[in-house]
Design a protein around this motif. Structure first.
Motif, PDB file in Angstrom:
ATOM      1  N   THR A  55       0.818  -1.223   0.000  1.00 38.90           N
ATOM      2  CA  THR A  55       0.000   0.000   0.000  1.00 38.90           C
ATOM      3  C   THR A  55       0.845   1.264   0.000  1.00 38.90           C
ATOM      4  O   THR A  55       0.332   2.349  -0.263  1.00 38.90           O
ATOM      5  N   ALA A  56       2.116   1.141   0.286  1.00 37.15           N
ATOM      6  CA  ALA A  56       3.002   2.316   0.261  1.00 37.15           C
ATOM      7  C   ALA A  56       3.492   2.626  -1.146  1.00 37.15           C
ATOM      8  O   ALA A  56       4.119   3.669  -1.363  1.00 37.15           O
ATOM      9  N   LEU A  57       3.199   1.743  -2.096  1.00 34.33           N
ATOM     10  CA  LEU A  57       3.674   1.923  -3.470  1.00 34.33           C
ATOM     11  C   LEU A  57       2.582   2.550  -4.334  1.00 34.33           C
ATOM     12  O   LEU A  57       1.444   2.064  -4.334  1.00 34.33           O
ATOM     13  N   PRO A  58       2.891   3.601  -5.088  1.00 30.44           N
ATOM     14  CA  PRO A  58       1.876   4.228  -5.956  1.00 30.44           C
ATOM     15  C   PRO A  58       1.257   3.248  -6.946  1.00 30.44           C
ATOM     16  O   PRO A  58       0.070   3.335  -7.253  1.00 30.44           O
ATOM     17  N   MET A  59       2.057   2.295  -7.446  1.00 32.79           N
ATOM     18  CA  MET A  59       1.545   1.369  -8.450  1.00 32.79           C
ATOM     19  C   MET A  59       0.451   0.476  -7.888  1.00 32.79           C
ATOM     20  O   MET A  59      -0.434   0.034  -8.636  1.00 32.79           O
ATOM     21  N   PHE A  60       0.473   0.222  -6.591  1.00 35.19           N
ATOM     22  CA  PHE A  60      -0.583  -0.585  -5.987  1.00 35.19           C
ATOM     23  C   PHE A  60      -1.927   0.127  -6.126  1.00 35.19           C
ATOM     24  O   PHE A  60      -2.936  -0.492  -6.469  1.00 35.19           O
ATOM     25  N   TRP A  61      -1.943   1.423  -5.887  1.00 33.27           N
ATOM     26  CA  TRP A  61      -3.187   2.185  -5.976  1.00 33.27           C
ATOM     27  C   TRP A  61      -3.616   2.385  -7.418  1.00 33.27           C
ATOM     28  O   TRP A  61      -4.809   2.437  -7.716  1.00 33.27           O
ATOM     29  N   ILE A  62      -2.648   2.474  -8.317  1.00 37.56           N
ATOM     30  CA  ILE A  62      -2.986   2.547  -9.744  1.00 37.56           C
ATOM     31  C   ILE A  62      -3.635   1.237 -10.181  1.00 37.56           C
ATOM     32  O   ILE A  62      -4.610   1.227 -10.952  1.00 37.56           O
ATOM     33  N   LYS A  63      -3.114   0.131  -9.657  1.00 34.91           N
ATOM     34  CA  LYS A  63      -3.676  -1.189  -9.986  1.00 34.91           C
ATOM     35  C   LYS A  63      -5.123  -1.298  -9.514  1.00 34.91           C
ATOM     36  O   LYS A  63      -5.965  -1.902 -10.198  1.00 34.91           O
ATOM     37  N   LEU A  64      -5.442  -0.725  -8.364  1.00 39.40           N
ATOM     38  CA  LEU A  64      -6.819  -0.727  -7.876  1.00 39.40           C
ATOM     39  C   LEU A  64      -7.697   0.257  -8.643  1.00 39.40           C
ATOM     40  O   LEU A  64      -8.869  -0.003  -8.908  1.00 39.40           O
ATOM     41  N   ALA A  65      -7.115   1.403  -8.994  1.00 38.04           N
ATOM     42  CA  ALA A  65      -7.881   2.438  -9.692  1.00 38.04           C
ATOM     43  C   ALA A  65      -8.292   1.984 -11.086  1.00 38.04           C
ATOM     44  O   ALA A  65      -9.343   2.411 -11.594  1.00 38.04           O
TER      45      ALA A  65
END
Length: 213
Positions: A55-65
């Motif tokens: 969750t600290a990685l921007p790519m994780f949130w992009i993957k969810l978005a």
């Protein structure tokens, strides 16, 4: 029986539709279907062990978005397809936009990666199972959305079924992302997309028959 008498008889047996009936049906379908998808993910795959660190990685949130940005217009489209006489408008044009963003990121990443390492970015470690896993997890959501649509009035059953499949797949992908260890844009652009297209095609095939009046 005369036509006027038939109309009068049918009209006398009507009951008012509850306010916001369509919205409530979709809310129920997504809530129960989403819980079912989450349960399938937990029972069959489990949450990735490094979820908190990811969750600290921007790519994780992009993957969810990515799937979330598809689920929202797919929900609007599905609701409109269940209301006769409602124009679809331009909402369908929003559906490919999230993938185009991911695809652009994928091309940029591949262009800045050594040729011998590109396949690893595309395949990751789970490319063989990813799309089928998403399809599997999307099942409860698809059942729920079909239940919601069946109680309404879709006039284009195949298109409504495809929209239901895409909505279900987007929600299923969102849930699956909590397990999936892959974070590379090329992987998401190919295998997440395929995982969403399979339920979309299945939804169209099933909806063509199931959603007929």
């Amino acid at each position: 029986m005369k036509t006027d008498d038939l109309i009068a008889m049918l009209a006398s047996d009507t009951t008012p539709v509850a306010p916001h009936a369509a919205r409530k049906r979709f809310q129920t379908a997504l809530l129960l279907g989403g819980l079912g998808a989450f349960a399938l993910m937990l029972l069959n795959f489990g949450v990735r062990p490094d979820l908190l660190a990811a969750t600290a990685l921007p790519m994780f949130w992009i993957k969810l978005a990515f799937p979330l940005a598809i689920a929202v217009p797919a929900l609007v489209l599905s609701a409109r397809l269940c209301r006769p006489g409602i124009r679809l408008g331009s909402i369908w044009k929003m559906l490919p936009l999230p993938w185009l963003v991911i695809a652009a990121m994928a091309l940029w990443a591949l262009a800045h990666t050594a040729p011998e390492s590109r396949w690893e970015m595309v395949a990751g470690k789970t490319w063989i199972t990813c799309a089928l896993s998403i399809t599997f997890i999307s099942g409860p959501v698809l059942l729920g959305v079909f239940w919601a649509m069946k109680g309404l009035a879709p006039t284009r059953p195949a298109l409504a079924g495809a929209s239901a499949g895409l909505l279900s797949a987007a929600v299923g992908t969102l849930v699956y992302a909590l397990h999936c260890p892959e974070m590379q844009a090329p992987f998401l652009a190919i295998w997440y997309l395929l995982g969403m297209l399979i339920p979309t095609a299945l939804g169209a095939l099933i909806g063509k028959h199931l959603l007929r009046w």
